[in-house]
Scaffold this motif. Sequence first.
Motif, PDB file in Angstrom:
ATOM      1  N   ILE A  57       1.691  -5.461  -1.800  1.00  0.00           N
ATOM      2  CA  ILE A  57       2.621  -5.120  -0.711  1.00  0.00           C
ATOM      3  C   ILE A  57       2.614  -6.237   0.340  1.00  0.00           C
ATOM      4  CG2 ILE A  57       3.193  -3.410   1.085  1.00  0.00           C
ATOM      5  CD1 ILE A  57       1.689  -1.383  -0.858  1.00  0.00           C
ATOM      6  N   CYS A  58       3.792  -6.783   0.588  1.00  0.00           N
ATOM      7  CA  CYS A  58       3.933  -7.832   1.609  1.00  0.00           C
ATOM      8  C   CYS A  58       5.072  -7.457   2.551  1.00  0.00           C
ATOM      9  CB  CYS A  58       4.286  -9.190   0.979  1.00  0.00           C
ATOM     10  SG  CYS A  58       3.063  -9.833  -0.164  1.00  0.00           S
ATOM     11  N   GLN A  59       4.986  -7.933   3.792  1.00  0.00           N
ATOM     12  CA  GLN A  59       6.017  -7.593   4.764  1.00  0.00           C
ATOM     13  C   GLN A  59       6.488  -8.831   5.512  1.00  0.00           C
ATOM     14  OE1 GLN A  59       3.788  -4.353   6.639  1.00  0.00           O
ATOM     15  NE2 GLN A  59       5.349  -2.929   5.896  1.00  0.00           N
ATOM     16  N   ARG A  60       7.776  -8.814   5.833  1.00  0.00           N
ATOM     17  CA  ARG A  60       8.345  -9.920   6.606  1.00  0.00           C
ATOM     18  C   ARG A  60       8.252  -9.512   8.066  1.00  0.00           C
ATOM     19  NH1 ARG A  60      14.099 -12.102   4.629  1.00  0.00           N
ATOM     20  NH2 ARG A  60      13.383 -14.202   4.229  1.00  0.00           N
ATOM     21  N   THR A  61       7.618 -10.353   8.835  1.00  0.00           N
ATOM     22  CA  THR A  61       7.316  -9.893  10.182  1.00  0.00           C
ATOM     23  C   THR A  61       7.994 -10.685  11.276  1.00  0.00           C
ATOM     24  OG1 THR A  61       5.292 -11.147   9.855  1.00  0.00           O
ATOM     25  CG2 THR A  61       5.097  -8.747   9.810  1.00  0.00           C
ATOM     26  N   PHE A 105       5.698 -15.120  -1.915  1.00  0.00           N
ATOM     27  CA  PHE A 105       6.370 -14.495  -0.761  1.00  0.00           C
ATOM     28  C   PHE A 105       5.895 -15.132   0.544  1.00  0.00           C
ATOM     29  CE2 PHE A 105       7.753 -11.210  -3.729  1.00  0.00           C
ATOM     30  CZ  PHE A 105       9.053 -10.982  -3.272  1.00  0.00           C
ATOM     31  N   GLY A 106       4.625 -15.548   0.566  1.00  0.00           N
ATOM     32  CA  GLY A 106       4.073 -16.193   1.766  1.00  0.00           C
ATOM     33  C   GLY A 106       4.875 -17.432   2.147  1.00  0.00           C
ATOM     34  N   LYS A 107       5.386 -18.145   1.167  1.00  0.00           N
ATOM     35  CA  LYS A 107       6.195 -19.353   1.429  1.00  0.00           C
ATOM     36  C   LYS A 107       7.474 -19.020   2.189  1.00  0.00           C
ATOM     37  CE  LYS A 107       5.495 -22.566  -2.356  1.00  0.00           C
ATOM     38  NZ  LYS A 107       6.187 -23.074  -3.554  1.00  0.00           N
ATOM     39  N   HIS A 108       7.874 -17.745   2.149  1.00  0.00           N
ATOM     40  CA  HIS A 108       9.131 -17.339   2.794  1.00  0.00           C
ATOM     41  C   HIS A 108       8.885 -16.442   4.009  1.00  0.00           C
ATOM     42  CE1 HIS A 108      11.478 -18.994  -0.523  1.00  0.00           C
ATOM     43  NE2 HIS A 108      10.520 -18.540  -1.302  1.00  0.00           N
ATOM     44  N   GLY A 109       7.720 -16.560   4.603  1.00  0.00           N
ATOM     45  CA  GLY A 109       7.453 -15.844   5.847  1.00  0.00           C
ATOM     46  C   GLY A 109       6.980 -14.410   5.672  1.00  0.00           C
ATOM     47  N   PHE A 110       6.580 -14.033   4.478  1.00  0.00           N
ATOM     48  CA  PHE A 110       6.052 -12.669   4.284  1.00  0.00           C
ATOM     49  C   PHE A 110       4.539 -12.703   4.425  1.00  0.00           C
ATOM     50  CE2 PHE A 110      10.168 -12.125   2.512  1.00  0.00           C
ATOM     51  CZ  PHE A 110      10.421 -10.767   2.422  1.00  0.00           C
ATOM     52  N   SER A 111       3.958 -11.688   5.062  1.00  0.00           N
ATOM     53  CA  SER A 111       2.493 -11.647   5.059  1.00  0.00           C
ATOM     54  C   SER A 111       1.992 -10.500   4.186  1.00  0.00           C
ATOM     55  CB  SER A 111       1.928 -11.568   6.467  1.00  0.00           C
ATOM     56  OG  SER A 111       2.687 -10.674   7.219  1.00  0.00           O
ATOM     57  N   HIS A 112       0.814 -10.738   3.641  1.00  0.00           N
ATOM     58  CA  HIS A 112       0.234  -9.773   2.716  1.00  0.00           C
ATOM     59  C   HIS A 112      -0.314  -8.579   3.492  1.00  0.00           C
ATOM     60  CE1 HIS A 112      -3.198  -8.732  -0.217  1.00  0.00           C
ATOM     61  NE2 HIS A 112      -2.079  -8.206  -0.666  1.00  0.00           N
ATOM     62  N   LYS A 113       0.099  -7.370   3.099  1.00  0.00           N
ATOM     63  CA  LYS A 113      -0.447  -6.189   3.771  1.00  0.00           C
ATOM     64  C   LYS A 113      -1.669  -5.696   3.009  1.00  0.00           C
ATOM     65  CE  LYS A 113       0.733  -1.808   5.809  1.00  0.00           C
ATOM     66  NZ  LYS A 113       0.102  -0.750   5.032  1.00  0.00           N
ATOM     67  N   GLU A 114      -1.472  -5.448   1.711  1.00  0.00           N
ATOM     68  CA  GLU A 114      -2.610  -5.009   0.893  1.00  0.00           C
ATOM     69  C   GLU A 114      -2.235  -5.044  -0.574  1.00  0.00           C
ATOM     70  OE1 GLU A 114      -3.462  -1.003   2.068  1.00  0.00           O
ATOM     71  OE2 GLU A 114      -1.533  -0.246   1.401  1.00  0.00           O
ATOM     72  N   THR A 115      -3.264  -4.968  -1.420  1.00  0.00           N
ATOM     73  CA  THR A 115      -3.044  -4.831  -2.860  1.00  0.00           C
ATOM     74  C   THR A 115      -3.878  -3.650  -3.338  1.00  0.00           C
ATOM     75  OG1 THR A 115      -2.597  -7.173  -3.189  1.00  0.00           O
ATOM     76  CG2 THR A 115      -3.339  -5.947  -5.121  1.00  0.00           C
ATOM     77  N   GLN A 139      15.187  -8.971   7.748  1.00  0.00           N
ATOM     78  CA  GLN A 139      14.130  -9.611   8.533  1.00  0.00           C
ATOM     79  C   GLN A 139      12.896  -8.714   8.695  1.00  0.00           C
ATOM     80  OE1 GLN A 139      13.892 -12.782   9.355  1.00  0.00           O
ATOM     81  NE2 GLN A 139      15.820 -12.934   8.233  1.00  0.00           N
ATOM     82  N   ARG A 140      13.031  -7.430   8.365  1.00  0.00           N
ATOM     83  CA  ARG A 140      11.848  -6.550   8.482  1.00  0.00           C
ATOM     84  C   ARG A 140      11.662  -5.779   7.161  1.00  0.00           C
ATOM     85  NH1 ARG A 140      13.727  -1.680   9.089  1.00  0.00           N
ATOM     86  NH2 ARG A 140      15.925  -1.492   9.570  1.00  0.00           N
ATOM     87  N   SER A 141      11.732  -6.560   6.090  1.00  0.00           N
ATOM     88  CA  SER A 141      11.658  -5.897   4.778  1.00  0.00           C
ATOM     89  C   SER A 141      10.216  -5.824   4.253  1.00  0.00           C
ATOM     90  CB  SER A 141      12.545  -6.633   3.779  1.00  0.00           C
ATOM     91  OG  SER A 141      12.296  -8.016   3.855  1.00  0.00           O
ATOM     92  N   THR A 142      10.038  -4.876   3.334  1.00  0.00           N
ATOM     93  CA  THR A 142       8.739  -4.716   2.661  1.00  0.00           C
ATOM     94  C   THR A 142       8.975  -4.896   1.171  1.00  0.00           C
ATOM     95  OG1 THR A 142       8.043  -3.104   4.312  1.00  0.00           O
ATOM     96  CG2 THR A 142       6.837  -3.078   2.231  1.00  0.00           C
ATOM     97  N   ILE A 143       8.084  -5.644   0.523  1.00  0.00           N
ATOM     98  CA  ILE A 143       8.208  -5.775  -0.930  1.00  0.00           C
ATOM     99  C   ILE A 143       6.975  -5.155  -1.600  1.00  0.00           C
ATOM    100  CG2 ILE A 143       9.661  -7.853  -0.753  1.00  0.00           C
ATOM    101  CD1 ILE A 143       6.239  -8.283  -2.206  1.00  0.00           C
ATOM    102  N   CYS A 144       7.209  -4.393  -2.660  1.00  0.00           N
ATOM    103  CA  CYS A 144       6.118  -3.780  -3.432  1.00  0.00           C
ATOM    104  C   CYS A 144       6.283  -4.217  -4.879  1.00  0.00           C
ATOM    105  CB  CYS A 144       6.193  -2.261  -3.352  1.00  0.00           C
ATOM    106  SG  CYS A 144       6.382  -1.628  -1.674  1.00  0.00           S
ATOM    107  N   TYR A 145       5.416  -5.094  -5.331  1.00  0.00           N
ATOM    108  CA  TYR A 145       5.474  -5.609  -6.715  1.00  0.00           C
ATOM    109  C   TYR A 145       4.304  -5.024  -7.500  1.00  0.00           C
ATOM    110  CZ  TYR A 145       9.174  -9.186  -6.563  1.00  0.00           C
ATOM    111  OH  TYR A 145      10.382  -9.832  -6.511  1.00  0.00           O
ATOM    112  N   VAL A 146       4.630  -4.320  -8.582  1.00  0.00           N
ATOM    113  CA  VAL A 146       3.578  -3.760  -9.436  1.00  0.00           C
ATOM    114  C   VAL A 146       3.363  -4.757 -10.579  1.00  0.00           C
ATOM    115  CG1 VAL A 146       2.895  -1.763 -10.815  1.00  0.00           C
ATOM    116  CG2 VAL A 146       4.421  -1.449  -8.847  1.00  0.00           C
ATOM    117  N   VAL A 147       2.212  -5.416 -10.553  1.00  0.00           N
ATOM    118  CA  VAL A 147       1.993  -6.496 -11.533  1.00  0.00           C
ATOM    119  C   VAL A 147       0.664  -6.323 -12.266  1.00  0.00           C
ATOM    120  CG1 VAL A 147       3.366  -8.200 -10.269  1.00  0.00           C
ATOM    121  CG2 VAL A 147       0.916  -8.048  -9.818  1.00  0.00           C
ATOM    122  N   GLY A 148       0.588  -6.928 -13.448  1.00  0.00           N
ATOM    123  CA  GLY A 148      -0.653  -6.904 -14.220  1.00  0.00           C
ATOM    124  C   GLY A 148      -1.236  -8.305 -14.266  1.00  0.00           C
TER     125      GLY A 148
END
Length: 417
Positions: free
Chosen positions: A412-416, A368-378, A340-349
């Motif tokens: 980087i997105c986080q579930r808040t 990720f937004g569809k699953h309750g994650f908010s965008h922190k930064e890119t 419930q308080r996870s962070t995802i870091c996806y390195v994409v091109g």
Amino acid sequence: MHTVNPKYQDKSWDFRTADTKEYTHCFHTYPAMMIPQIARKLLNQYGMEGEWLFDPYCGTGTSLVEASLFGMHSVGCDINPLVRLIATTKLMFIPLDILDSELKKLDKVLFQVEFGTDKVPDAPIPKIPNLDYWFSEEIIKSIAYLLDCINKVEDQAVRNFLTVAFSETVREVSYTRTSTFKLHRIPAEKLENFNPDIFGTFRKKLNRNRQGLAAYLEKRKDVEASICDANTVNGELPMPCPLGGYNLVITSPPYGDSHTTVAYGQFSRLSAEWLGLPNARKIDRLAMGGQNSRETLAGTPVSSAIKKISSIDEKRAREVSAFYIDLEHSISSAVKTLSQRSTICYVVGNRRVKDVTLPTDEFVVFAFGKHGFSHKETIVRNIPNKRMPLKNSPSNVAGQTSTTMHEENIVICQRTD
Ligand SMILES: C[S@@+](CC[C@H](N)C(=O)[O-])C[C@H]1O[C@@H](n2cnc3c(N)ncnc32)[C@H](O)[C@@H]1O
């Protein structure tokens, strides 16, 4: 409704002069490897010792090795059995005294055939179609003998260590061009003079990997690390899954389908065939976007780009859609395993197709937004040293290339909640 937060260029993520081959990161090349410094910096910012990291497309295990050095447990998945073997071996505890004694024994045996009067003894040659197109007769005999010697080693960890060096050697002593990840044979006029030193090449890799392993064993923490073959696109979930879920994802998914971006399957094929690994010729079809789709994606950040591509080439647009549909399925599966308080870091091109740029970074934020994650930064970084094709053919016309892969985005997105 997804919000898109800051996206900015940060040169401190380029790691222009960094040594990317420290520890077991030196074990085996692979296309589009993540550089360890990215995983390390992300772990320092978002990791917590004793917690769990997940990499759904782990390749050779860069983020998992870094997790072990940092002190996080980790699990990685990949559909390619060769990289699962490489990643497993990079993470393993291999007692150096046992390894050294086996290396000594093997060295003696190989010395006999290299410098003694003995001919290379006969050993079973696997049935591989067109084997003589890729290897000379002499090299086939030597590879078969080397593999036979390795297979006779009883200790599994040591056998894995030798097999990884063997795999990299196979590619280098084949007639494959080194300038491309795809399987293309060197020009006919060069075949005659191509006379690689197979045992010398193998020995060099063993020495290099032995050094990397010693450095890794000295620094790695007492944590769990494992690799599994779950395909999240099909809803399969990684195992083991910790109670409460994984807290951190650090991953680099493919840039697009393997046929038109990076051919992981072709890169691995010769070694995989010698080793008798499953699906040796099917990896690129099994990978994300490998199967055609009838759907086209609507209402996503890549949809208008796909529409533009469709007006030029409808079939190509469906291929591109197939990749994003798979990526979204994979993300939907992955989130089920996250805390419930996870962070995802996806390195994409953000690749270009038919001169149209596909905003993959925004698609990841959206999915990720569809699953309750908010965008922190890119964070946007230049790619000075990642080994991948800098040129591709966005129009798929031979000779027409465009340099599209100079930068990548760390989303980087986080579930808040
Ligand atoms: C960019 S590479 C990862 C490289 C990795 N970070 C490393 O440092 O070696 C992407 C990986 O995704 C894998 N892959 C493609 N489709 C997949 C799927 N559906 N499930 C799991 N892995 C997949 C490919 O086999 C490839 O190894």
